[in-house]
Motif scaffolding. Structure first.
Motif, PDB file in Angstrom:
ATOM      1  N   THR A 160     -32.966 -13.615  16.464  1.00  0.00           N
ATOM      2  CA  THR A 160     -32.641 -14.858  17.188  1.00  0.00           C
ATOM      3  C   THR A 160     -32.889 -14.710  18.678  1.00  0.00           C
ATOM      4  O   THR A 160     -33.440 -15.603  19.323  1.00  0.00           O
ATOM      5  N   ASP A 161     -32.458 -13.588  19.224  1.00  0.00           N
ATOM      6  CA  ASP A 161     -32.656 -13.302  20.651  1.00  0.00           C
ATOM      7  C   ASP A 161     -34.028 -12.653  20.828  1.00  0.00           C
ATOM      8  O   ASP A 161     -34.255 -11.545  20.335  1.00  0.00           O
ATOM      9  N   PRO A 162     -34.952 -13.334  21.518  1.00  0.00           N
ATOM     10  CA  PRO A 162     -36.307 -12.775  21.630  1.00  0.00           C
ATOM     11  C   PRO A 162     -36.349 -11.390  22.282  1.00  0.00           C
ATOM     12  O   PRO A 162     -37.254 -10.606  22.016  1.00  0.00           O
ATOM     13  N   ASN A 163     -35.327 -11.076  23.091  1.00  0.00           N
ATOM     14  CA  ASN A 163     -35.292  -9.737  23.708  1.00  0.00           C
ATOM     15  C   ASN A 163     -35.073  -8.644  22.672  1.00  0.00           C
ATOM     16  O   ASN A 163     -35.377  -7.475  22.922  1.00  0.00           O
ATOM     17  N   ARG A 168     -43.435 -13.117  20.444  1.00  0.00           N
ATOM     18  CA  ARG A 168     -44.663 -13.625  21.057  1.00  0.00           C
ATOM     19  C   ARG A 168     -44.430 -14.926  21.830  1.00  0.00           C
ATOM     20  O   ARG A 168     -45.038 -15.131  22.888  1.00  0.00           O
ATOM     21  N   PHE A 169     -43.558 -15.813  21.286  1.00  0.00           N
ATOM     22  CA  PHE A 169     -43.546 -17.182  21.812  1.00  0.00           C
ATOM     23  C   PHE A 169     -42.197 -17.678  22.339  1.00  0.00           C
ATOM     24  O   PHE A 169     -42.154 -18.755  22.925  1.00  0.00           O
ATOM     25  N   ALA A 170     -41.087 -16.951  22.120  1.00  0.00           N
ATOM     26  CA  ALA A 170     -39.770 -17.490  22.485  1.00  0.00           C
ATOM     27  C   ALA A 170     -39.415 -17.188  23.941  1.00  0.00           C
ATOM     28  O   ALA A 170     -39.893 -16.222  24.528  1.00  0.00           O
ATOM     29  N   GLU A 171     -38.529 -18.056  24.480  1.00  0.00           N
ATOM     30  CA  GLU A 171     -38.059 -17.895  25.871  1.00  0.00           C
ATOM     31  C   GLU A 171     -36.635 -17.383  25.952  1.00  0.00           C
ATOM     32  O   GLU A 171     -36.260 -16.709  26.906  1.00  0.00           O
ATOM     33  N   SER A 172     -35.783 -17.821  25.017  1.00  0.00           N
ATOM     34  CA  SER A 172     -34.348 -17.528  25.086  1.00  0.00           C
ATOM     35  C   SER A 172     -33.751 -17.739  23.692  1.00  0.00           C
ATOM     36  O   SER A 172     -34.467 -18.122  22.770  1.00  0.00           O
TER      37      SER A 172
END
Ligand code: CMP
Length: 140
Positions: A93-96, A106-110
């Motif tokens: 869920t958390d792109p980090n 590849r594509f998520a911000e937050s």
């Protein structure tokens, strides 16, 4: 036995940034078959209903306002072990925390603007597919 259907939405920021084609390509290369697809903008009420299981959580208002802020692509997908395999394809869920090569990496911000939604169980996958599509719109 695990079910063979899952549901996803390409979220507003990913659609607005032009990632739709690359994301759908990754679904198909990952072995998923599209059985229904729609370009749509949810109302706030629809987003609140869709994410009803998260009502009361601190991120509920941010998430539902965001999910109704612009057009999305809603897609029903089919594959053996669909829910688990799709969650592996999209990443955490958390792109980090998402693994390299996953869609969210590849594509998520937050956490809210995390490019795509993925059903968390077979039961919810069917509920979510039925929320977005009538039986006539599903071609399996
Ligand atoms: P999604 O797969 O759409 O399902 C529920 C969504 O809630 C999830 O992706 C995230 O976008 C969002 N979410 C979950 N946890 C948090 C959080 N701690 N902060 C913000 N958004 C969250």
């Amino acid at each position: 036995m695990n079910g063979n259907k899952t549901f996803t939405m390409i979220k507003p920021e990913a659609v607005a940034k032009g990632y739709t084609g690359k994301i759908i390509d990754q679904f198909i290369v990952g072995g998923f078959k599209i059985i229904a697809m729609k370009y749509v903008q949810l109302s706030l009420t629809q987003a609140q209903e869709f994410y009803g299981i998260h009502k009361g959580k601190p991120f509920f208002d941010e998430l539902t306002q965001y999910m109704s802020s612009g057009p999305i692509i809603s897609i029903a997908l089919e594959k053996d072990n669909a829910v688990n395999d799709f969650r592996a394809l999209i990443g955490s869920t958390d792109p980090n925390e998402a693994n390299e090569g996953t869609i969210r990496k590849r594509f998520a911000e937050s956490k809210s603007k995390n490019a795509v939604h993925g059903s968390d169980s077979d039961e919810n996958a069917l509920i979510e597919i039925n929320f977005h599509f009538s039986s006539k719109e599903i071609i399996s």
